[in-house]
Design a protein around this motif. Structure first.
Motif, PDB file in Angstrom:
ATOM      1  N   GLU A   1       0.831  -1.205   0.000  1.00  0.00           N
ATOM      2  CA  GLU A   1       0.000   0.000   0.000  1.00  0.00           C
ATOM      3  C   GLU A   1       0.866   1.256   0.000  1.00  0.00           C
ATOM      4  O   GLU A   1       0.595   2.208  -0.717  1.00  0.00           O
ATOM      5  N   ALA A   2       1.950   1.230   0.768  1.00  0.00           N
ATOM      6  CA  ALA A   2       2.855   2.377   0.811  1.00  0.00           C
ATOM      7  C   ALA A   2       3.548   2.578  -0.539  1.00  0.00           C
ATOM      8  O   ALA A   2       3.877   3.713  -0.910  1.00  0.00           O
ATOM      9  N   LEU A   3       3.763   1.480  -1.270  1.00  0.00           N
ATOM     10  CA  LEU A   3       4.396   1.590  -2.589  1.00  0.00           C
ATOM     11  C   LEU A   3       3.533   2.354  -3.596  1.00  0.00           C
ATOM     12  O   LEU A   3       4.043   2.804  -4.621  1.00  0.00           O
ATOM     13  N   GLN A   4       2.266   2.477  -3.313  1.00  0.00           N
ATOM     14  CA  GLN A   4       1.373   3.190  -4.219  1.00  0.00           C
ATOM     15  C   GLN A   4       1.585   4.711  -4.152  1.00  0.00           C
ATOM     16  O   GLN A   4       1.141   5.437  -5.037  1.00  0.00           O
ATOM     17  N   ASP A   5       2.276   5.171  -3.125  1.00  0.00           N
ATOM     18  CA  ASP A   5       2.509   6.597  -2.913  1.00  0.00           C
ATOM     19  C   ASP A   5       3.781   7.033  -3.629  1.00  0.00           C
ATOM     20  O   ASP A   5       4.883   6.616  -3.264  1.00  0.00           O
ATOM     21  N   PRO A   6       3.676   7.909  -4.660  1.00  0.00           N
ATOM     22  CA  PRO A   6       4.863   8.341  -5.409  1.00  0.00           C
ATOM     23  C   PRO A   6       5.809   9.229  -4.599  1.00  0.00           C
ATOM     24  O   PRO A   6       6.945   9.446  -5.021  1.00  0.00           O
ATOM     25  N   THR A   7       5.385   9.714  -3.431  1.00  0.00           N
ATOM     26  CA  THR A   7       6.304  10.515  -2.616  1.00  0.00           C
ATOM     27  C   THR A   7       7.287   9.625  -1.855  1.00  0.00           C
ATOM     28  O   THR A   7       8.341  10.094  -1.441  1.00  0.00           O
ATOM     29  N   ILE A   8       6.948   8.366  -1.667  1.00  0.00           N
ATOM     30  CA  ILE A   8       7.840   7.434  -0.986  1.00  0.00           C
ATOM     31  C   ILE A   8       8.888   6.898  -1.962  1.00  0.00           C
ATOM     32  O   ILE A   8      10.083   6.925  -1.691  1.00  0.00           O
ATOM     33  N   ILE A   9       8.421   6.386  -3.101  1.00  0.00           N
ATOM     34  CA  ILE A   9       9.309   5.916  -4.169  1.00  0.00           C
ATOM     35  C   ILE A   9       8.781   6.496  -5.473  1.00  0.00           C
ATOM     36  O   ILE A   9       7.613   6.303  -5.818  1.00  0.00           O
ATOM     37  N   ASP A  10       9.655   7.200  -6.192  1.00  0.00           N
ATOM     38  CA  ASP A  10       9.216   7.821  -7.447  1.00  0.00           C
ATOM     39  C   ASP A  10       8.920   6.739  -8.495  1.00  0.00           C
ATOM     40  O   ASP A  10       9.298   5.575  -8.350  1.00  0.00           O
ATOM     41  N   ASN A  11       8.228   7.143  -9.560  1.00  0.00           N
ATOM     42  CA  ASN A  11       7.767   6.193 -10.574  1.00  0.00           C
ATOM     43  C   ASN A  11       8.910   5.422 -11.239  1.00  0.00           C
ATOM     44  O   ASN A  11       8.824   4.214 -11.437  1.00  0.00           O
ATOM     45  N   GLU A  12       9.980   6.115 -11.591  1.00  0.00           N
ATOM     46  CA  GLU A  12      11.090   5.447 -12.272  1.00  0.00           C
ATOM     47  C   GLU A  12      11.723   4.387 -11.370  1.00  0.00           C
ATOM     48  O   GLU A  12      11.982   3.262 -11.791  1.00  0.00           O
ATOM     49  N   THR A  13      11.960   4.740 -10.117  1.00  0.00           N
ATOM     50  CA  THR A  13      12.544   3.792  -9.174  1.00  0.00           C
ATOM     51  C   THR A  13      11.604   2.621  -8.937  1.00  0.00           C
ATOM     52  O   THR A  13      12.038   1.471  -8.863  1.00  0.00           O
ATOM     53  N   PHE A  14      10.308   2.889  -8.839  1.00  0.00           N
ATOM     54  CA  PHE A  14       9.327   1.826  -8.648  1.00  0.00           C
ATOM     55  C   PHE A  14       9.371   0.826  -9.805  1.00  0.00           C
ATOM     56  O   PHE A  14       9.427  -0.381  -9.590  1.00  0.00           O
ATOM     57  N   HIS A  15       9.353   1.337 -11.039  1.00  0.00           N
ATOM     58  CA  HIS A  15       9.375   0.461 -12.212  1.00  0.00           C
ATOM     59  C   HIS A  15      10.657  -0.375 -12.257  1.00  0.00           C
ATOM     60  O   HIS A  15      10.616  -1.576 -12.528  1.00  0.00           O
ATOM     61  N   ARG A  16      11.783   0.265 -11.973  1.00  0.00           N
ATOM     62  CA  ARG A  16      13.056  -0.461 -11.962  1.00  0.00           C
ATOM     63  C   ARG A  16      13.081  -1.519 -10.853  1.00  0.00           C
ATOM     64  O   ARG A  16      13.590  -2.620 -11.038  1.00  0.00           O
ATOM     65  N   LEU A  17      12.527  -1.162  -9.683  1.00  0.00           N
ATOM     66  CA  LEU A  17      12.517  -2.075  -8.550  1.00  0.00           C
ATOM     67  C   LEU A  17      11.619  -3.288  -8.813  1.00  0.00           C
ATOM     68  O   LEU A  17      11.980  -4.421  -8.465  1.00  0.00           O
ATOM     69  N   VAL A  18      10.478  -3.082  -9.423  1.00  0.00           N
ATOM     70  CA  VAL A  18       9.582  -4.194  -9.762  1.00  0.00           C
ATOM     71  C   VAL A  18      10.286  -5.142 -10.733  1.00  0.00           C
ATOM     72  O   VAL A  18      10.285  -6.364 -10.542  1.00  0.00           O
ATOM     73  N   ASP A  19      10.897  -4.588 -11.762  1.00  0.00           N
ATOM     74  CA  ASP A  19      11.623  -5.422 -12.728  1.00  0.00           C
ATOM     75  C   ASP A  19      12.776  -6.162 -12.055  1.00  0.00           C
ATOM     76  O   ASP A  19      13.008  -7.341 -12.317  1.00  0.00           O
ATOM     77  N   PHE A  20      13.504  -5.469 -11.174  1.00  0.00           N
ATOM     78  CA  PHE A  20      14.624  -6.090 -10.477  1.00  0.00           C
ATOM     79  C   PHE A  20      14.148  -7.226  -9.581  1.00  0.00           C
ATOM     80  O   PHE A  20      14.783  -8.280  -9.504  1.00  0.00           O
ATOM     81  N   ALA A  21      13.027  -7.032  -8.885  1.00  0.00           N
ATOM     82  CA  ALA A  21      12.504  -8.069  -7.981  1.00  0.00           C
ATOM     83  C   ALA A  21      12.161  -9.336  -8.756  1.00  0.00           C
ATOM     84  O   ALA A  21      12.518 -10.444  -8.341  1.00  0.00           O
TER      85      ALA A  21
END
Length: 191
Positions: free
Chosen positions: A12-32
């Protein structure tokens, strides 16, 4: 599917772009996903530390891998995953990214999970040979049968061989124990 409250809170916290920006989120999902399938090619989690706090990245990575592993373990497809996430009050573009990434890598995740474990190999064939030993280097008069047995086993699509030698008595004991095991399995299957 059952995810812990902390994992659901982290997603749920990952849905907030102030915690992790969109680019980092996309890279992190792919990395996971790539780290779960063994395709990270020498990259590690520290590449994400420059853009976001270390504890946030580690927590997000743990939550994402838990989600993907549980989804693959339950054999969810992307639609089931989306339904589950929506039932947990998770919506938006980031949920769509999670489902799309899972859809792309689903088969390799399931295959990778299937290769983990400590299951015993399956015996798929048996070859044997009978020799008669007249004498040995330590005893001049042995006069007994020696059986050479080769079991062909298969584990994770890999063929291996188990070779052993036994006497007539040992072979009879092995056959008796195998028949006993078959009887027990038949009893369990009728319950």
């Amino acid at each position: 599917m059952e995810l812990s409250k902390s994992t659901l809170g982290g997603l749920e916290a990952l849905q907030d772009p102030t915690i992790i920006d969109n680019e980092t989120f996309h890279r992190l999902v792919d990395f996971a996903v790539l780290s779960l399938t063994g395709k990270t090619a020498g990259k590690d989690l520290s590449t994400f530390y420059e853009s976001t706090r270390v504890d946030v990245i580690k927590s997000a990575y743990t939550d994402l891998t838990s989600l993907f592993v549980e989804s693959a373990r339950q054999n969810y497809d992307a639609e089931n995953l989306s339904t589950y996430l929506h039932s947990q009050k998770l919506f938006g573009n980031r949920v769509e990214k999670l489902c799309d990434t899972y859809k792309i890598h689903r088969e390799s995740l399931i295959h990778q999970l299937g290769s983990i474990g400590n299951t015993l190999p399956c015996v798929i064939d048996v070859d044997w040979r009978l020799d008669y030993c007249i004498k040995s280097s330590t005893d001049n008069d042995v006069s007994e049968c020696v059986y050479h047995v080769r079991l062909t086993t298969k584990k994770h699509n890999k063929i291996e061989y188990v070779n052993f030698t036994c006497s007539l008595h040992q072979l009879q004991e092995l056959v008796y124990k195998l028949k006993d095991a078959v009887r027990h399995v038949e009893k369990l299957s009728t319950l």
